[in-house]
Scaffold this motif. Structure first.
Motif, mmCIF file in Angstrom:
data_model
loop_
_atom_site.group_PDB
_atom_site.id
_atom_site.type_symbol
_atom_site.label_atom_id
_atom_site.label_comp_id
_atom_site.label_asym_id
_atom_site.label_seq_id
_atom_site.Cartn_x
_atom_site.Cartn_y
_atom_site.Cartn_z
ATOM 1 N N SER A 65 0.703 -1.217 -0.127
ATOM 2 C CA SER A 65 0.035 0.184 0.022
ATOM 3 C C SER A 65 0.715 1.221 -0.249
ATOM 4 N N TYR A 66 0.437 2.244 -0.760
ATOM 5 C CA TYR A 66 0.734 3.592 -0.637
ATOM 6 C C TYR A 66 0.481 4.093 0.243
ATOM 7 N N GLN A 67 -0.262 3.463 1.096
ATOM 8 C CA GLN A 67 -0.920 4.275 2.365
ATOM 9 C C GLN A 67 -0.877 5.991 2.643
ATOM 10 N N ILE A 68 -1.466 6.412 1.254
ATOM 11 C CA ILE A 68 -2.571 7.423 0.994
ATOM 12 C C ILE A 68 -3.633 7.514 2.273
ATOM 13 N N GLU A 69 -3.233 9.076 2.546
ATOM 14 C CA GLU A 69 -4.721 9.629 3.090
ATOM 15 C C GLU A 69 -4.573 11.034 3.255
ATOM 16 N N TYR A 70 -5.990 11.464 2.938
ATOM 17 C CA TYR A 70 -7.037 12.985 2.726
ATOM 18 C C TYR A 70 -6.330 13.338 4.379
ATOM 19 N N ALA A 71 -6.255 14.707 4.423
ATOM 20 C CA ALA A 71 -6.217 15.532 5.678
ATOM 21 C C ALA A 71 -7.275 15.604 5.808
ATOM 22 N N LYS A 72 -8.041 15.890 7.365
ATOM 23 C CA LYS A 72 -9.967 16.446 7.610
ATOM 24 C C LYS A 72 -9.606 17.611 6.654
ATOM 25 N N ASN A 73 -8.380 18.212 6.661
ATOM 26 C CA ASN A 73 -8.768 20.229 6.887
ATOM 27 C C ASN A 73 -7.686 19.961 5.123
ATOM 28 N N GLY A 74 -8.722 20.599 4.194
ATOM 29 C CA GLY A 74 -8.572 20.650 3.341
ATOM 30 C C GLY A 74 -7.166 21.248 2.291
ATOM 31 N N LYS A 75 -6.726 22.402 3.249
ATOM 32 C CA LYS A 75 -6.155 23.312 3.608
ATOM 33 C C LYS A 75 -4.709 22.106 3.270
ATOM 34 N N ASN A 76 -4.676 21.280 4.522
ATOM 35 C CA ASN A 76 -3.332 20.374 4.606
ATOM 36 C C ASN A 76 -2.825 19.124 3.649
ATOM 37 N N PHE A 77 -3.788 19.929 2.740
ATOM 38 C CA PHE A 77 -4.090 18.658 1.831
ATOM 39 C C PHE A 77 -1.749 17.561 1.234
ATOM 40 N N GLU A 90 8.829 4.085 -0.324
ATOM 41 C CA GLU A 90 9.140 2.296 0.269
ATOM 42 C C GLU A 90 8.459 1.777 -0.124
ATOM 43 N N ALA A 91 7.176 1.774 -0.262
ATOM 44 C CA ALA A 91 5.950 1.041 -1.268
ATOM 45 C C ALA A 91 6.682 0.713 -2.146
ATOM 46 N N ILE A 92 6.965 1.881 -3.516
ATOM 47 C CA ILE A 92 6.974 1.762 -4.391
ATOM 48 C C ILE A 92 8.697 0.751 -5.088
ATOM 49 N N LEU A 93 9.370 1.045 -4.241
ATOM 50 C CA LEU A 93 10.664 0.109 -4.298
ATOM 51 C C LEU A 93 10.375 -1.290 -4.039
ATOM 52 N N GLU A 94 9.676 -1.135 -3.153
ATOM 53 C CA GLU A 94 9.084 -3.219 -1.899
ATOM 54 C C GLU A 94 8.066 -2.990 -4.227
ATOM 55 N N GLU A 95 7.638 -2.802 -4.021
ATOM 56 C CA GLU A 95 6.738 -2.973 -5.269
ATOM 57 C C GLU A 95 7.341 -3.313 -6.955
ATOM 58 N N LYS A 96 8.832 -2.780 -6.702
ATOM 59 C CA LYS A 96 9.330 -3.029 -7.983
ATOM 60 C C LYS A 96 9.786 -4.342 -7.852
ATOM 61 N N LYS A 97 11.111 -5.006 -6.641
ATOM 62 C CA LYS A 97 11.264 -5.696 -6.224
ATOM 63 C C LYS A 97 10.396 -7.464 -7.036
ATOM 64 N N MET A 98 9.080 -6.811 -6.549
ATOM 65 C CA MET A 98 7.885 -7.317 -5.973
ATOM 66 C C MET A 98 7.705 -8.006 -7.488
ATOM 67 N N VAL A 99 7.624 -7.282 -7.989
ATOM 68 C CA VAL A 99 7.521 -7.388 -9.939
ATOM 69 C C VAL A 99 8.395 -8.300 -10.469
ATOM 70 N N LYS A 100 9.872 -7.668 -10.158
ATOM 71 C CA LYS A 100 10.906 -8.772 -10.946
ATOM 72 C C LYS A 100 10.712 -10.246 -10.984
#
Length: 355
Positions: A65-77, A90-100
């Motif tokens: 998971s990229y663990q994407i979360e939104y802020a409760k206040n849009g200004k802090n997005f 970290e997730a991108i590097l891990e998925e690169k290994k998995m795809v290989k």
């Protein structure tokens, strides 16, 4: 699972950012099957759950998971996204290994990545799909756009689910003046078809996107719809093991719907209240529906699209904090989205995997 060795195997991996990336991959998965390819699905979270429900007979794999979360206040997005960057990298590097590993294990012949930057290989033809050649982030748009374009360059092709000329659906998001990588505009993608059937609902509410903003909008709308007289179907956008249905007065609630149910319900509904997410926009254009948008607070892409369609006199919108049920009446003075005919030449498009 046994694979026919005469067929090429294609890994298709959408980003788990709400349900939009997963749902727009559905017509591509079907097209791969119709053109004698074997798709393998890879994602995480609700995106993976949705595709497993749509294609229970296909091989599916779980990515980090990229663990994407939104802020409760849009200004802090933007700040919230910056805080998430180390986990995303970290997730991108891990998925690169998995795809290989998967390329060897499952004899994968090609890759389609829908905004997953680690799903790539130099050993097999890799395609990147996005509607955001420009990534809008306010006053840092030029930096994020250049960085994104640089990352796309490594792929054999970039597919943009939109039209190259005017009119188009993405505007400045999906169109750049000069590109040093191959772009193919593949037209609007939608998993649903327009049907002429009797209307059952005056209003369809469909939610999507990461928490907490999805939940915040759900709670707000539950209060606002008490002032609506007509019949409502309310789809929360929560993908769970079992579908749940609840009827309260004039409102029918569902936690989620599969593609067939969603197609039926869209066609049975007079007007739509939803986020201005790009996949939803493609669905509305296909159905030629009138709608009202509430963009996700702080998400520049959705805010840009909502403003674009309002300026064009097609769809009205309101900010989440400002929305009142009475705003729905504005729909009447807007034209609504219209369909632009496009027939994807899938055989031609998939030639990238024959190289």
């Amino acid at each position: 699972m046994e694979f026919n060795t005469s067929q090429k195997t294609i890994l298709i991996a959408p980003l788990n950012w709400g349900l939009g990336h997963a749902t727009r991959c559905i017509p591509i998965i079907k097209a791969l099957q119709e053109n004698d390819y074997v798709p393998i699905i890879a994602s995480d979270g609700i995106a993976l759950e949705l595709l497993r429900k749509e294609f229970p007979y296909l091989k599916s794999l779980e990515l980090p998971s990229y663990q994407i979360e939104y802020a409760k206040n849009g200004k802090n997005f933007k700040w919230k996204l910056l805080q998430s960057c180390p986990k995303m990298i970290e997730a991108i590097l891990e998925e690169k290994k998995m795809v290989k590993k998967w390329i060897k294990k499952y004899t994968i012949d090609g890759i389609i990545s829908d905004n997953r930057l680690g799903v790539f290989s130099q050993k097999v033809p890799s395609v990147f799909m996005t509607h955001q050649l420009n990534v809008m982030t306010g006053n840092t748009t030029w930096i994020t756009s250049k960085l994104h374009q640089h990352l796309i360059k490594k792929y054999a092709e970039c597919w943009v689910p939109d039209f190259e000329g005017i009119p188009n659906l993405t505007g400045n998001l999906g169109h750049i003046k000069k590109a040093d990588f191959e772009i193919k505009y593949i037209g609007s993608l939608s998993r649903i078809q327009k049907k002429t059937i009797p209307k059952q609902y005056d209003l369809m509410i469909i939610l999507s996107g990461p928490e907490p903003q999805r939940g915040l909008l759900e709670e707000k709308l539950k209060k606002e719809i008490l002032r609506f007289d007509g019949k409502i179907v309310f789809i929360k956008g929560i993908v769970e093991k079992d579908q749940k249905k609840e009827e309260i007065d004039n409102v029918t609630y569902y936690n989620f719907m599969n593609s067939r149910q969603l197609e039926q319900t869209f066609n049975e509904s007079e007007t739509i209240l939803c986020r201005s997410g790009y996949t939803t926009i493609m669905d509305l254009a296909k159905l030629e529906k009138k709608a009202f948008f509430i963009p996700t607070p702080g998400q520049y892409e959705q805010e840009y699209l909502a403003e674009k369609f309002k300026k064009e006199g097609l769809v009205p919108y309101a900010k989440q904090n400002d929305f009142k049920m009475e705003n729905i009446l504005e729909i009447e003075v807007y034209k609504g989205l219209t369909s632009t005919k496009n027939t994807v030449d899938w055989k031609e498009l998939f030639k990238v995997f024959e190289k």
